[in-house]
Design an enzyme around this catalytic site. Structure first.
Site, PDB file in Angstrom:
ATOM      1  N   CYS A   1     -36.403 -33.142  20.205  1.00 47.85           N
ATOM      2  CA  CYS A   1     -37.563 -32.476  19.762  1.00 47.85           C
ATOM      3  C   CYS A   1     -37.820 -31.047  20.579  1.00 47.85           C
ATOM      4  CB  CYS A   1     -38.748 -33.372  20.056  1.00 47.85           C
ATOM      5  SG  CYS A   1     -38.468 -35.172  19.251  1.00 47.85           S
TER       6      CYS A   1
ATOM      7  N   LYS B   1     -36.463 -38.006   7.239  1.00 46.44           N
ATOM      8  CA  LYS B   1     -37.164 -36.978   7.478  1.00 46.44           C
ATOM      9  C   LYS B   1     -36.463 -35.742   6.776  1.00 46.44           C
ATOM     10  CE  LYS B   1     -37.594 -37.322  11.847  1.00 46.44           C
ATOM     11  NZ  LYS B   1     -37.753 -36.928  13.359  1.00 46.44           N
TER      12      LYS B   1
ATOM     13  N   CYS C   1     -39.888 -30.964  25.135  1.00 46.33           N
ATOM     14  CA  CYS C   1     -40.678 -31.899  24.273  1.00 46.33           C
ATOM     15  C   CYS C   1     -41.474 -32.573  25.092  1.00 46.33           C
ATOM     16  CB  CYS C   1     -39.452 -32.868  23.507  1.00 46.33           C
ATOM     17  SG  CYS C   1     -39.092 -34.230  24.893  1.00 46.33           S
TER      18      CYS C   1
ATOM     19  N   ARG D   1     -50.458 -35.675  13.996  1.00 46.84           N
ATOM     20  CA  ARG D   1     -49.925 -34.566  13.923  1.00 46.84           C
ATOM     21  C   ARG D   1     -50.363 -33.810  12.691  1.00 46.84           C
ATOM     22  NH1 ARG D   1     -43.769 -35.234  13.611  1.00 46.84           N
ATOM     23  NH2 ARG D   1     -44.005 -35.743  15.761  1.00 46.84           N
TER      24      ARG D   1
ATOM     25  N   ARG E   1     -41.443 -32.444   5.840  1.00 42.70           N
ATOM     26  CA  ARG E   1     -42.424 -32.311   6.813  1.00 42.70           C
ATOM     27  C   ARG E   1     -43.236 -30.691   6.755  1.00 42.70           C
ATOM     28  NH1 ARG E   1     -41.058 -35.709  11.345  1.00 42.70           N
ATOM     29  NH2 ARG E   1     -40.449 -37.619  10.340  1.00 42.70           N
TER      30      ARG E   1
ATOM     31  N   CYS F   1     -44.622 -40.324  24.674  1.00 43.19           N
ATOM     32  CA  CYS F   1     -43.568 -40.744  23.580  1.00 43.19           C
ATOM     33  C   CYS F   1     -42.666 -41.973  23.801  1.00 43.19           C
ATOM     34  CB  CYS F   1     -42.523 -39.509  23.475  1.00 43.19           C
ATOM     35  SG  CYS F   1     -41.060 -39.929  22.384  1.00 43.19           S
TER      36      CYS F   1
ATOM     37  N   CYS G   1     -34.885 -37.048  25.313  1.00 43.78           N
ATOM     38  CA  CYS G   1     -33.784 -38.116  24.736  1.00 43.78           C
ATOM     39  C   CYS G   1     -32.994 -37.370  23.863  1.00 43.78           C
ATOM     40  CB  CYS G   1     -34.608 -39.483  24.003  1.00 43.78           C
ATOM     41  SG  CYS G   1     -35.099 -38.990  22.647  1.00 43.78           S
TER      42      CYS G   1
ATOM     43  N   LYS H   1     -36.955 -31.220   6.600  1.00 35.51           N
ATOM     44  CA  LYS H   1     -37.627 -29.979   7.204  1.00 35.51           C
ATOM     45  C   LYS H   1     -37.255 -28.923   6.466  1.00 35.51           C
ATOM     46  CE  LYS H   1     -37.999 -32.578  11.718  1.00 35.51           C
ATOM     47  NZ  LYS H   1     -37.350 -32.377  12.976  1.00 35.51           N
TER      48      LYS H   1
END
Ligand code: SRM
Ligand code: SF4
Length: 583
Positions: A496, A222, A447, A87, A157, A453, A492, A224
């Site tokens: 995302c 994480k 996603c 990414r 990120r 994934c 899930c 953002k």
């Protein structure tokens, strides 16, 4: 004076208990180096050791294998076909044509899927890079001024910025802030340069502070960040920990309203996890943005939950200590008082497709890229579409740049009017523009999910196009042709595809089964609520049919689907997530 925020009596500032194992590996990693270099030499396996499996994330890579062939390889007693997904870091989503041509070639030559996958966070991913090609990949990126530092792992990120090509001056300034924020919050360790670019290690002493903002153990989870230019909330700020809402006067940026503590992920069956909208802390002049960013990040660094990773994000810290106390701490650390928020309004999300003229006289073309997957499709539902070749041909002649949007689409930005007709022709010839794409399709998103994934419970990207065919037919039957509902599918509950900010959100529960959520608003300022649990496609379509029939007949003029389902009492409104989402 600043906005009111919730208080918590006797807040627990630090969660005591045994730290999650990720804390050990970050502490032992020698500032994100670990033993990645040794692992790279080990050609007995295509994978990385468990610690390095985590650490390579902070360098922008995830170890994966193709789940479609996993069982077959297991049967043949073969190791999973390990590879990495990369990414890139692309603050504000801007990529120039030289960079595009380089990533286009790398995807062809060295990835097993051959695609460039645009993501919901304004960047691109390669899928299926084998170990021997990883270093080459980073060196290729570096040769054109790109990197993948900190696009994953417990760090800040890729920083998003509204893709607004029309008001070029305001966009340029907002974009520059996105870039500055990205640089300011980036890990300062030189691990990336040493491991992937063969740079020499510069020795440090014990007194050197290597990571002044992120700290030696980096963040609990994480993080953002966004810069958003109202009225378009295209970057979906409520999915993010830290947001700078651009406030302008006479077309000039004067400062930001700062919103903290958004996030969408949850875990099925765990009511201590939930999606949450960010709290508005108030206004700051633009010069203070970096100090405030550092103060928010360091407060979350010090107060975030390092014991339970499922409750480690900023949104849970805010609910545990109270947003009021969190803001006071930020003010103390930054030496700044927030002022009252300045008025602003979000009216929509999503991208405006087709050509628009900017105030600078340049033309901008927004292309709808279904699922963000840029590939020459040999077979299947997109057969004949030569999206990747088309983009390459445009990159060869285009004098402006490309802007990736947070909805997996792409803007050919800054087109000289003399090139408009040529670029349009290339785009049409290669299936990058089609007049047949419905509003519903353009309002839908999924996603990645299967096959790459590892966390997918149900299909998403591969499921969405067919689902949209059915929803289009339902809308037409209910006299709603041309109308659209923000429809998002995630494989899930990590979310995302941002289903937790959709008017209809489908969240994977198991193969072919989804939880169905209803009731976000068009501007993306409200999370939806569970409507049906664990339902299959037939039930989903029957429900969309019944609900859209009611919407068609009973709605107030101009009333959006998400607002209608709340007014009609079909689902309750989520006002405070921690209280209402699971109620
Ligand atoms: Fe995500 C993990 C793909 C945006 C929440 N996400 C993953 C991984 C890396 C699976 C893994 O951990 O092994 C997925 C890789 C799939 C693949 O094969 O490519 C993955 N996430 C994506 C992308 C590519 C989806 C897409 O179709 O575009 C998006 C890449 C963004 C980027 O460029 O940085 C992507 N992920 C998001 C978003 C949406 C957003 O940020 O706007 C969210 C929800 C917002 C949020 O953070 O709350 C999101 N992803 C997660 C989570 C849950 C985090 C949490 O708070 O618990 C995980 C799992 C985790 O971190 O443990 C995850
Ligand atoms: Fe994978 Fe789940 Fe994210 Fe979809 S929502 S990409 S299935 S982690």
């Amino acid at each position: 004076m600043s906005n009111d925020l919730p208080k918590v009596e006797n807040p627990v500032l630090i969660v005591e208990g045994k730290h999650a194992d990720n804390e050990r590996l970050k502490a032992e990693s020698d500032y994100l180096r670990g033993t990645i270099l040794e692992d790279l030499q080990d050609r007995m396996t295509g994978g990385f050791t468990p610690d390095n499996f985590q650490l390579i994330r902070t360098h922008g890579m995830y170890q994966q294998d193709d789940r479609d062939i996993r069982a077959e390889r297991q049967k043949q007693k073969l190791e999973p076909l390990h590879n990495v997904m990369l990414r890139a870091r692309l603050p504000g989503g801007i990529i120039n044509t030289e960079q595009w041509l380089a990533i286009d070639k790398f995807a062809d030559d060295h990835t097993s899927y051959g695609s460039i996958r645009l993501t919901t966070r304004q960047t691109f991913q390669f899928h299926g890079v084998l170990k021997p090609n990883i270093k080459l990949m980073h060196q290729t990126l570096n040769s054109v001024g790109l990197d993948s530092i900190a696009t994953a792992g417990d760090v800040n990120r890729n920083v998003l910025c509204t893709s607004n090509p029309v008001e070029s001056e305001l966009h340029q300034e907002a974009y520059e802030w996105a870039t500055k924020l990205s640089e300011h919050l980036l890990p300062k360790t030189r691990a990336y340069a040493e491991i992937w670019l063969d740079e020499e290690r510069v020795e440090t002493t014990e007194d050197d502070v290597i990571e002044p903002i992120l700290g030696s153990n980096y963040l609990p989870r994480k993080f953002k960040t966004t810069v958003v230019i109202p009225p378009n909330n295209d970057i979906d700020l409520h999915a993010n920990d830290l947001n700078f809402v651009a406030i302008s006067e006479d077309g000039k940026l004067i400062g930001f309203n700062v919103l903290v503590g958004g996030g969408l992920a949850m875990t099925h069956g765990d009511n201590a996890t939930y999606p949450r909208c960010a709290d508005d802390f108030g206004f700051i002049p633009k010069e203070k943005a970096l100090d405030i960013a550092a103060a928010v990040v360091t407060t979350q660094r010090d107060w975030g939950n390092r014991v339970n990773r499922k409750n480690a994000k900023t949104k849970y810290t805010l609910d545990r200590v109270g947003a009021h106390a969190f803001r006071e701490e930020v003010e103390a650390r930054a030496g700044i008082k927030f002022e009252d928020s300045r008025p602003y309004k979000f009216t929509h999300r999503g991208d405006n497709f087709g050509w628009v003229k900017g105030i600078d006289g340049k033309e901008h073309l927004t292309l709808f890229i279904e699922n963000g997957r840029i590939l020459d499709f040999p077979v299947g539902q997109f057969e004949g579409k030569q999206l990747k070749t088309g983009m390459r041909e445009i990159a060869k002649i285009h004098e402006g740049d490309f802007r990736l949007t947070a909805n997996q689409n792409l803007i050919v930005a800054g087109v000289d009017p003399k090139d408009k007709a040529t670029i349009e022709k290339i785009a049409r010839d290669h299936g990058l523009i089609s007049d047949k794409v419905s509003n519903q399709r353009m309002s839908s998103m999924a996603c990645v999910a299967f096959p790459t994934c590892p966390l997918a419970m149900a299909e998403a990207e591969r499921y969405l196009p067919g689902l949209v065919d059915d929803v289009e037919a339902i809308l037409e039957k209910n006299n709603l042709a041309g109308e659209s509902i923000i429809l998002r599918v995630t494989g899930c509950p990590n979310g995302c595809g941002r289903a937790m900010l959709a008017e209809i959100g489908l969240v994977g529960k198991g193969p072919g089964k989804y939880n169905m959520y209803l009731g976000a608003d068009l501007a993306g300022t409200r999370v939806p609520k569970i409507y049906k649990e664990n339902v299959d496609e037939a039930t989903i379509l029957a429900e969309i049919d019944a609900l859209s029939a009611r919407w068609s007949k009973e709605r107030n003029e101009g009333e959006a689907f998400g607002d209608f389902v709340i007014r009609a009492g079909i689902v309750a409104e989520v006002v405070i997530s921690a209280r209402d989402f699971h109620a």
